[in-house]
Design a protein around this motif. Structure first.
Motif, PDB file in Angstrom:
ATOM      1  N   ILE A 116     -46.165 -14.182 -49.982  1.00 36.46           N
ATOM      2  CA  ILE A 116     -46.445 -13.281 -51.099  1.00 36.46           C
ATOM      3  C   ILE A 116     -47.905 -12.820 -51.029  1.00 36.46           C
ATOM      4  CG2 ILE A 116     -44.728 -14.155 -52.713  1.00 36.46           C
ATOM      5  CD1 ILE A 116     -46.917 -15.921 -53.957  1.00 36.46           C
ATOM      6  N   PRO A 117     -48.217 -11.689 -51.670  1.00 26.56           N
ATOM      7  CA  PRO A 117     -49.611 -11.261 -51.727  1.00 26.56           C
ATOM      8  C   PRO A 117     -50.388 -12.049 -52.785  1.00 26.56           C
ATOM      9  CG  PRO A 117     -48.235  -9.699 -52.895  1.00 26.56           C
ATOM     10  CD  PRO A 117     -47.306 -10.713 -52.267  1.00 26.56           C
ATOM     11  N   VAL A 118     -51.698 -12.032 -52.680  1.00 23.51           N
ATOM     12  CA  VAL A 118     -52.564 -12.713 -53.646  1.00 23.51           C
ATOM     13  C   VAL A 118     -52.352 -12.146 -55.049  1.00 23.51           C
ATOM     14  CG1 VAL A 118     -54.973 -13.204 -54.230  1.00 23.51           C
ATOM     15  CG2 VAL A 118     -54.258 -13.168 -51.851  1.00 23.51           C
ATOM     16  N   THR A 119     -51.956 -10.920 -55.137  1.00 24.49           N
ATOM     17  CA  THR A 119     -51.773 -10.244 -56.421  1.00 24.49           C
ATOM     18  C   THR A 119     -50.398 -10.487 -57.045  1.00 24.49           C
ATOM     19  OG1 THR A 119     -51.046  -8.254 -55.261  1.00 24.49           O
ATOM     20  CG2 THR A 119     -53.400  -8.402 -55.812  1.00 24.49           C
ATOM     21  N   ALA A 120     -49.612 -11.377 -56.475  1.00 23.75           N
ATOM     22  CA  ALA A 120     -48.245 -11.626 -56.964  1.00 23.75           C
ATOM     23  C   ALA A 120     -48.260 -12.113 -58.409  1.00 23.75           C
ATOM     24  CB  ALA A 120     -47.549 -12.645 -56.075  1.00 23.75           C
ATOM     25  N   SER A 121     -47.303 -11.631 -59.171  1.00 23.08           N
ATOM     26  CA  SER A 121     -47.143 -12.062 -60.568  1.00 23.08           C
ATOM     27  C   SER A 121     -46.471 -13.428 -60.597  1.00 23.08           C
ATOM     28  CB  SER A 121     -46.277 -11.052 -61.322  1.00 23.08           C
ATOM     29  OG  SER A 121     -44.944 -11.101 -60.831  1.00 23.08           O
ATOM     30  N   GLN A 122     -46.444 -14.041 -61.776  1.00 21.42           N
ATOM     31  CA  GLN A 122     -45.770 -15.330 -61.916  1.00 21.42           C
ATOM     32  C   GLN A 122     -44.283 -15.215 -61.580  1.00 21.42           C
ATOM     33  OE1 GLN A 122     -46.926 -18.515 -62.501  1.00 21.42           O
ATOM     34  NE2 GLN A 122     -48.841 -17.494 -62.020  1.00 21.42           N
ATOM     35  N   GLN A 123     -43.676 -14.113 -61.941  1.00 18.19           N
ATOM     36  CA  GLN A 123     -42.259 -13.911 -61.617  1.00 18.19           C
ATOM     37  C   GLN A 123     -42.065 -13.788 -60.103  1.00 18.19           C
ATOM     38  OE1 GLN A 123     -39.620 -14.209 -63.627  1.00 18.19           O
ATOM     39  NE2 GLN A 123     -38.402 -14.028 -61.784  1.00 18.19           N
ATOM     40  N   GLU A 124     -42.969 -13.092 -59.428  1.00 15.88           N
ATOM     41  CA  GLU A 124     -42.881 -12.960 -57.972  1.00 15.88           C
ATOM     42  C   GLU A 124     -43.102 -14.308 -57.280  1.00 15.88           C
ATOM     43  OE1 GLU A 124     -44.425  -8.434 -57.135  1.00 15.88           O
ATOM     44  OE2 GLU A 124     -45.891  -9.912 -57.856  1.00 15.88           O
ATOM     45  N   ILE A 125     -44.012 -15.113 -57.822  1.00 17.13           N
ATOM     46  CA  ILE A 125     -44.265 -16.447 -57.274  1.00 17.13           C
ATOM     47  C   ILE A 125     -43.009 -17.303 -57.405  1.00 17.13           C
ATOM     48  CG2 ILE A 125     -45.564 -18.589 -57.623  1.00 17.13           C
ATOM     49  CD1 ILE A 125     -47.971 -16.748 -58.439  1.00 17.13           C
ATOM     50  N   LYS A 126     -42.390 -17.260 -58.570  1.00 13.43           N
ATOM     51  CA  LYS A 126     -41.174 -18.035 -58.813  1.00 13.43           C
ATOM     52  C   LYS A 126     -40.044 -17.579 -57.887  1.00 13.43           C
ATOM     53  CE  LYS A 126     -38.291 -19.590 -62.647  1.00 13.43           C
ATOM     54  NZ  LYS A 126     -38.102 -19.512 -64.107  1.00 13.43           N
ATOM     55  N   SER A 127     -39.878 -16.283 -57.737  1.00 15.08           N
ATOM     56  CA  SER A 127     -38.828 -15.751 -56.869  1.00 15.08           C
ATOM     57  C   SER A 127     -39.070 -16.128 -55.410  1.00 15.08           C
ATOM     58  CB  SER A 127     -38.755 -14.227 -56.988  1.00 15.08           C
ATOM     59  OG  SER A 127     -38.336 -13.849 -58.266  1.00 15.08           O
ATOM     60  N   ALA A 128     -40.318 -16.044 -54.994  1.00 14.56           N
ATOM     61  CA  ALA A 128     -40.659 -16.397 -53.612  1.00 14.56           C
ATOM     62  C   ALA A 128     -40.412 -17.877 -53.355  1.00 14.56           C
ATOM     63  CB  ALA A 128     -42.116 -16.053 -53.323  1.00 14.56           C
ATOM     64  N   TYR A 129     -40.762 -18.715 -54.336  1.00 10.88           N
ATOM     65  CA  TYR A 129     -40.496 -20.150 -54.220  1.00 10.88           C
ATOM     66  C   TYR A 129     -39.003 -20.402 -54.045  1.00 10.88           C
ATOM     67  CZ  TYR A 129     -39.391 -24.840 -55.765  1.00 10.88           C
ATOM     68  OH  TYR A 129     -38.864 -26.098 -55.849  1.00 10.88           O
ATOM     69  N   ARG A 130     -38.208 -19.803 -54.878  1.00 11.25           N
ATOM     70  CA  ARG A 130     -36.759 -20.003 -54.802  1.00 11.25           C
ATOM     71  C   ARG A 130     -36.200 -19.514 -53.459  1.00 11.25           C
ATOM     72  NH1 ARG A 130     -34.689 -18.424 -60.880  1.00 11.25           N
ATOM     73  NH2 ARG A 130     -35.406 -20.353 -61.853  1.00 11.25           N
ATOM     74  N   ARG A 131     -36.694 -18.382 -53.003  1.00  8.84           N
ATOM     75  CA  ARG A 131     -36.244 -17.813 -51.738  1.00  8.84           C
ATOM     76  C   ARG A 131     -36.581 -18.745 -50.572  1.00  8.84           C
ATOM     77  NH1 ARG A 131     -37.973 -13.192 -52.826  1.00  8.84           N
ATOM     78  NH2 ARG A 131     -40.076 -13.441 -52.059  1.00  8.84           N
TER      79      ARG A 131
ATOM     80  N   LEU B   9     -49.624 -22.593 -57.542  1.00  7.41           N
ATOM     81  CA  LEU B   9     -49.657 -21.185 -57.927  1.00  7.41           C
ATOM     82  C   LEU B   9     -48.976 -20.893 -59.264  1.00  7.41           C
ATOM     83  CD1 LEU B   9     -49.098 -19.479 -54.468  1.00  7.41           C
ATOM     84  CD2 LEU B   9     -51.250 -19.938 -55.657  1.00  7.41           C
ATOM     85  N   LYS B  10     -48.084 -21.760 -59.730  1.00  7.44           N
ATOM     86  CA  LYS B  10     -47.428 -21.500 -61.018  1.00  7.44           C
ATOM     87  C   LYS B  10     -48.304 -21.912 -62.194  1.00  7.44           C
ATOM     88  CE  LYS B  10     -44.911 -25.725 -62.007  1.00  7.44           C
ATOM     89  NZ  LYS B  10     -43.679 -26.274 -62.490  1.00  7.44           N
ATOM     90  N   ASP B  11     -49.284 -22.775 -61.954  1.00  8.25           N
ATOM     91  CA  ASP B  11     -50.180 -23.259 -63.010  1.00  8.25           C
ATOM     92  C   ASP B  11     -51.421 -22.371 -63.036  1.00  8.25           C
ATOM     93  OD1 ASP B  11     -52.695 -24.953 -63.699  1.00  8.25           O
ATOM     94  OD2 ASP B  11     -51.024 -26.034 -64.633  1.00  8.25           O
ATOM     95  N   ALA B  12     -51.673 -21.703 -64.144  1.00 10.64           N
ATOM     96  CA  ALA B  12     -52.764 -20.718 -64.235  1.00 10.64           C
ATOM     97  C   ALA B  12     -54.127 -21.319 -63.886  1.00 10.64           C
ATOM     98  CB  ALA B  12     -52.798 -20.091 -65.616  1.00 10.64           C
ATOM     99  N   GLU B  13     -54.430 -22.495 -64.418  1.00  7.32           N
ATOM    100  CA  GLU B  13     -55.738 -23.113 -64.143  1.00  7.32           C
ATOM    101  C   GLU B  13     -55.853 -23.557 -62.696  1.00  7.32           C
ATOM    102  OE1 GLU B  13     -56.743 -26.197 -66.918  1.00  7.32           O
ATOM    103  OE2 GLU B  13     -56.143 -24.966 -68.626  1.00  7.32           O
TER     104      GLU B  13
END
Length: 79
Positions: free
Chosen positions: A11-26, A55-59
């Motif tokens: 994923i790109p550095v600019t990925a949203s939380q939804q994109e991060i979650k989808s990429a993880y699942r994939r 990456l899912k944890d904001a802090e």
């Protein structure tokens, strides 16, 4: 050694939380042991899980991103 969690999840550095979650699942689905009989996917799955946990944890993502920028800058300076 520095781990590029963005590359691990593809994923790109600019990925949203939804994109991060989808990429993880994939990636988790792609490398699941049931889909890869005869291949030891333990290390790959552990990296995928680690990347997602950070990456899912904001802090944690904010701290990681600072290190990521330093890593990318040093890699550019060494070339």
């Amino acid at each position: 050694m520095f781990k590029d969690y963005y590359a691990i999840l593809n994923i790109p550095v600019t990925a949203s939380q939804q994109e991060i979650k989808s990429a993880y699942r994939r990636q988790a689905s792609k490398w699941h042991p049931d889909r890869n009989p005869g291949i030891d996917t333990t290390e790959i799955i552990q990296l995928i899980n680690e990347a997602y946990l950070i990456l899912k944890d904001a802090e944690a993502k904010e701290r990681y991103d600072k290190e990521y920028i330093r890593f990318k800058q040093s890699a550019t300076n060494n070339n």
